[in-house]
Design an enzyme around this catalytic site. Structure first.
Site, mmCIF file in Angstrom:
data_model
loop_
_atom_site.group_PDB
_atom_site.id
_atom_site.type_symbol
_atom_site.label_atom_id
_atom_site.label_comp_id
_atom_site.label_asym_id
_atom_site.label_seq_id
_atom_site.Cartn_x
_atom_site.Cartn_y
_atom_site.Cartn_z
ATOM 1 N N ASP A 205 0.587 -1.203 0.116
ATOM 2 C CA ASP A 205 -0.033 -0.439 -0.074
ATOM 3 C C ASP A 205 1.149 1.207 0.135
ATOM 4 O O ASP A 205 2.107 1.271 0.436
ATOM 5 C CB ASP A 205 -0.636 0.264 1.285
ATOM 6 N N GLU A 257 14.260 -14.530 2.408
ATOM 7 C CA GLU A 257 14.459 -15.241 3.351
ATOM 8 C C GLU A 257 13.720 -16.667 2.977
ATOM 9 O O GLU A 257 14.000 -17.037 4.275
ATOM 10 C CB GLU A 257 13.805 -14.388 4.507
HETATM 11 C C1 NOJ Z 1 -3.858 3.280 -1.186
HETATM 12 C C2 NOJ Z 1 -5.134 2.148 -0.680
HETATM 13 O O1 NOJ Z 1 -6.055 1.688 -1.688
HETATM 14 C C3 NOJ Z 1 -6.292 3.041 -0.175
HETATM 15 O O2 NOJ Z 1 -7.962 2.237 -0.316
HETATM 16 C C4 NOJ Z 1 -5.921 3.180 1.123
HETATM 17 O O3 NOJ Z 1 -7.413 4.091 1.671
HETATM 18 C C5 NOJ Z 1 -4.973 4.279 1.066
HETATM 19 N N1 NOJ Z 1 -3.757 3.256 0.265
HETATM 20 C C6 NOJ Z 1 -4.242 4.361 2.406
HETATM 21 O O4 NOJ Z 1 -4.251 2.951 2.911
#
Ligand code: NOJ
Length: 550
Positions: A205, A257
């Protein structure tokens, strides 16, 4: 003996948004048992990897992207045992499993943050990014860094510490400080926890934001539209820094790892050069794949797709692999981008499933799900809520992009009955079911040869069955001036050639193809090949085998 390519080089990723996939216990919220119960759907569909959006402990203010324990499960989704069972059940079926690793931030309710914010001297005081403010009494943010949505500062004031903390995404998602060795160690251990359990990899993310400029320099104000991104400020000091790129290689060392070719797929934004830098070098590798998001904001025109494919083939030549995305849990459904035109959505399915690289399919895409209009006033999505009150509804509804991400996160449409097969009849799901579930659902589309589901299924099984499609090279066939709206490319391995032709206009088109071409499948009939001419119906795509003469 040749070493076989790692599994992920020929996989297709299917994104599950667990809250909206399948509710096994009738509380209106999807759960991990629901995912287990529907794994056969994924096997039948023909995908190879299931990526689950976060199901970890969380107050659910950003529906799982705000985590309070990286090694635990939010009770509405199940338990650690359910996760273990899910991994095993997927593996038994030959599916790989990817989790969502949210490294950049935690929830502001994470015990780490609660402690960190309590004083300037506690043991976790520096686990997050704290700075004194500017101006009299330090009441102005430390610098000009903007949050991801750009409408406000990324800094939040904390009266207890009389300091500001950085929150790149939303205010309740404070950024971790990866310059603190204990933070890095704790997060790498969280990754190891799931790797030990058997997860095959992670989607990362907002990975590009993990390490910021240690000198906290201001970002330049320079408005620019770049692919899917419109930005007022450029972000050299907060996004894609050299330190974040180096961090990708450290994280890679962690997954290496473990045996079994575990994979890292980055959610990163930037120019192809920047994206490529995350992949590292053969002797010092980084991420395995990075999502390419240009298709999320496509123009439905042959030259748009041709130029992107050309660019990606140039920028990510083999052994690198493009990772194409047409839909995800943050952006509009593609059907709405093409004005509800199913023929266009089918044509794009042909494209997505036959390109070189790793296609990603978001739950519901395979049945042609549409956005579900939900007013900002009714939103659960924190982004939509932050727009409520200052973006009028009629504008929100007319924007090409959804301000309210709820609209693309409504429950999966398994059947046409009450509850849509998502939850028990009579239960109110956490987000409303799209009314079209009576017509658009998995049950009705199964075995219907004309359905979107069957189209995806046939395309994906064809992809798996033909080496040229899942691991062959891709060559764009030069544009035929008589049919400029038809995109043609060839996929090839030694001894096998597949030709794909995609007609992006609503008139029948004809293009020259090798004499020996035979139609394998098409999104729309009738498709004919005669005398080296392929005739395609309006708005359609076809896949052909080029059979060498005996
Ligand atoms: C990107 C994710 O795809 C989204 O859904 C999220 O709200 C934000 N990152 C924050 O983590």
């Amino acid at each position: 003996m040749a070493v076989p390519d790692p599994w992920w080089t020929s996989t297709v990723i299917y994104q599950v948004y667990p809250r909206s996939f399948a509710d096994s216990d009738g509380d209106g919220v999807g759960d991990l048992q629901g995912v287990i119960d529907h794994l056969d759907h994924l096997v039948n569909l023909g995908v190879g990897t299931v990526w689950l959006s976060p199901f970890f402990a969380s107050p659910q203010e950003d529906y799982g992207y705000d985590i309070t324990d990286f090694c635990d499960v939010s009770p509405e989704y199940g338990t650690i045992d359910t996760v273990r069972e899910l991994i095993e059940a997927a593996h038994r079926r030959g599916l790989k499993v990817m989790f969502d690793l949210v490294l950049n931030h935690t929830s502001d309710q994470h015990p780490w943050f609660r402690q960190s914010r309590s004083s300037r001297s506690n043991p976790r005081a520096d686990w997050y990014i704290w700075r004194d403010g500017r101006g009299r009494g330090g009441r102005r943010p430390p610098n000009n860094w903007r949050s991801a949505l750009e409408v406000r500062s990324a800094w939040q004031y904390c009266p207890d510490r009389q300091q500001w903390y950085l929150a790149t995404f939303l205010p309740f998602q404070p950024d971790l400080n990866y310059r603190h060795p204990e933070v890095k160690a704790a997060m790498f251990d969280a990754a190891r926890f799931w790797l030990e359990m058997g997860v095959d990899g992670f989607r990362l993310d907002i990975f590009g934001s993990v390490l910021k400029d240690p000198q906290f320099r201001d970002n330049p104000f320079r408005p620019r539209v770049d692919g899917t991104q419109t930005r007022l400020w450029q972000r050299p000091h907060t996004e894609n820094t050299a330190d974040t790129v180096a961090f990708a290689r450290e994280l890679r060392a962690v997954v290496d790892e473990f045996d079994g070719d575990r994979v890292l797929v980055g959610e990163v934004f930037g120019t192809p050069d920047v994206l490529r830098s995350y992949l590292g070098q053969p002797d010092h590798p980084g991420l395995h794949l990075v999502f390419l998001f240009d298709f999320l904001a496509f123009r439905y025109q042959a030259d748009f797709f041709r130029s992107r494919i050309e660019a990606y083939e140039r920028e990510f030549p083999a052994p690198m692999l493009p990772t194409y995305v047409l839909e995800n849990h943050d952006r509009s459904r593609l059907l709405d981008r093409v004005g509800g035109d199913l023929a266009k959505a089918r044509t794009l399915a042909v494209l997505l499933c036959t390109l070189r690289g790793v296609p990603t399919i978001y739950q519901g895409q395979e049945i042609g799900s549409a956005n579900t209009p939900i007013a900002l006033r009714d939103a659960r999505d924190p982004i939509a809520r932050s727009f409520f009150g200052w973006v009028p509804e009629f504008i929100a509804q007319r924007l090409p992009e959804r301000l309210n991400r709820d609209e693309v996160r409504t429950p999966m449409q398994w059947s046409g009955g009450p509850g849509g097969g998502f939850t028990t009849p009579g239960t109110v799901p956490w987000l409303p079911m799209n009314h079209d579930h009576r017509q658009v659902n998995v049950a009705d589309q199964t075995d219907d040869p004309g359905s979107m589901l069957e189209l995806y299924r046939r395309l994906l099984h064809l992809r798996t069955g033909r080496a040229s499609l899942h691991r062959g090279s891709l060559t764009l066939v030069p544009l035929d001036p008589a049919a400029p709206d038809v995109l043609v490319y060839q996929r090839q391995v030694a001894g096998e050639t597949t030709l794909v032709a995609v007609n992006l206009v609503d008139r029948p088109q004809a293009v020259m193809v090798p004499d020996e071409a035979e139609v394998l499948m098409a999104s729309q009939g009738p498709v004919t090949v005669a005398g080296g001419r392929l005739r395609l119906p309006a708005t359609s795509g076809a896949v052909l085998a080029v059979v060498p003469p005996e």
